[in-house]
Write a protein that holds these residues in place. Sequence first.
Motif, PDB file in Angstrom:
ATOM      1  N   ASP A 143      36.930  45.898  40.842  1.00 28.36           N
ATOM      2  CA  ASP A 143      36.720  44.446  40.880  1.00 28.36           C
ATOM      3  C   ASP A 143      35.458  44.111  41.670  1.00 28.36           C
ATOM      4  OD1 ASP A 143      38.978  43.987  39.395  1.00 28.36           O
ATOM      5  OD2 ASP A 143      40.246  43.434  41.096  1.00 28.36           O
ATOM      6  N   TYR A 144      35.239  44.841  42.750  1.00 28.54           N
ATOM      7  CA  TYR A 144      34.020  44.639  43.546  1.00 28.54           C
ATOM      8  C   TYR A 144      32.786  44.971  42.719  1.00 28.54           C
ATOM      9  CZ  TYR A 144      30.406  45.428  47.043  1.00 28.54           C
ATOM     10  OH  TYR A 144      29.231  45.401  47.760  1.00 28.54           O
ATOM     11  N   PHE A 145      32.838  46.091  41.970  1.00 26.28           N
ATOM     12  CA  PHE A 145      31.715  46.471  41.108  1.00 26.28           C
ATOM     13  C   PHE A 145      31.464  45.396  40.042  1.00 26.28           C
ATOM     14  CE2 PHE A 145      32.385  51.331  41.778  1.00 26.28           C
ATOM     15  CZ  PHE A 145      31.808  51.230  43.034  1.00 26.28           C
ATOM     16  N   ASP A 146      32.533  44.878  39.459  1.00 28.59           N
ATOM     17  CA  ASP A 146      32.377  43.832  38.441  1.00 28.59           C
ATOM     18  C   ASP A 146      31.604  42.640  38.992  1.00 28.59           C
ATOM     19  OD1 ASP A 146      33.798  45.364  36.662  1.00 28.59           O
ATOM     20  OD2 ASP A 146      35.645  44.189  36.774  1.00 28.59           O
ATOM     21  N   ASN A 147      31.980  42.227  40.209  1.00 30.13           N
ATOM     22  CA  ASN A 147      31.293  41.086  40.841  1.00 30.13           C
ATOM     23  C   ASN A 147      29.870  41.443  41.237  1.00 30.13           C
ATOM     24  OD1 ASN A 147      33.520  39.352  40.671  1.00 30.13           O
ATOM     25  ND2 ASN A 147      34.400  40.156  42.553  1.00 30.13           N
ATOM     26  N   LEU A 148      29.676  42.674  41.734  1.00 24.72           N
ATOM     27  CA  LEU A 148      28.369  43.111  42.193  1.00 24.72           C
ATOM     28  C   LEU A 148      27.363  43.162  41.052  1.00 24.72           C
ATOM     29  CD1 LEU A 148      26.679  44.277  44.566  1.00 24.72           C
ATOM     30  CD2 LEU A 148      27.483  46.557  43.872  1.00 24.72           C
ATOM     31  N   TYR A 149      27.804  43.682  39.904  1.00 19.93           N
ATOM     32  CA  TYR A 149      26.883  43.875  38.783  1.00 19.93           C
ATOM     33  C   TYR A 149      26.994  42.784  37.721  1.00 19.93           C
ATOM     34  CZ  TYR A 149      26.632  48.436  40.994  1.00 19.93           C
ATOM     35  OH  TYR A 149      26.479  49.433  41.910  1.00 19.93           O
TER      36      TYR A 149
END
Length: 365
Positions: free
Chosen positions: A125-131
């Motif tokens: 979920d963090y990666f989704d928001n980050l990228y």
Amino acid sequence: MNLVSYDKEKKNCLLTFCNKSTGFSSVINRLVADFSSRGYYFEKVSGIAFDNSIEIINALTDSIKFHENTVVCCPSRMEKTLKDFYETSLKVTFDCLNTLKTAENNIFIFLSDSENKLSVTDVCDYFDNLYGISYKKAYIRAVGLPDYLLDNALKDAKNFCPELQFNIIDNFGDSTLEIVYDSTVSKSNFDKAYRAIVERANKYIYALDNISLAERLVQLLKLRRMKISVAESFTGGGISKRLVEIAGVSEVYFEGLNTYANESKRQRLEVGELVLKQYGAVSKETAAKMAEGLLAVGNCDISISTTGIAGPKSDNTNKPVGLVYIGIATADETQVYEYNLKGSRKDITETAINLALFAAFKKVK
């Protein structure tokens, strides 16, 4: 279980630390599968013995220098040591979830022997928001799909949609193809790519969603209003076990017999003594008679039979380990499939179970 990943995404690194004698494969496979199912792949995957201090320091140093995101899996005894290294190097402390984030590096620590507050879902979920990307998934389930055909199918798909990523999980010949793609991929291109795979592999496909082979067979039997019976020899009740694990199977499952001994085959399935003497228990003829015997004495519309040599040694004939016969019988006809399987006793048995269920699926379909 074998897992193969095609393509890589961001600069992600996976470091696993454990006792060398314990092995790394199960931990690595699980984490790779969990992350790849969300569309995130590791450019580097390392298994490191926790008593090799030089290798540990080199791996941690490289993860900072060359990778934007590092996922660490370690026993709790190593947690403080690894945290101290990263905190000293990056001048930032870990939060309560065991994550450390800077402008250049993100570190996520999972404990292999303790409950984690952090989950793979949290990291993805963090990666989704980050990228700024969200990922979708589609599935194809198949049995006995040859590697060359799968490779060609994936190449065809890539021609239509280069952004697709593929995870292949093989479970004794029962393959799950997981297709991962981001929200920017056009539906038209995805549909063309998906159709290209299905057209190539259609002969081996039993489902276009993530459903088990046994569950798919039970669905079809219900749809056709058919009952099934099973007579097993070397598979030892494995087929029946798969079927009865499915909720609602009582609507379609009549009986399962484990006719291991020749006497059992004669008494319970009416396999003639002449057939057993002339051709042997492991033969096309015996497999056919076993399947037909179930139809003759039971209240079923289709039957499965198995007979074979799972090893590790052959029987008292000259027939090789791995020789397997699977019978499928209906009121109209009896078909027997012959296979020469490789591997351990478990490999042969589990593969034969999948082949038998798939043969029944094709007949009912």
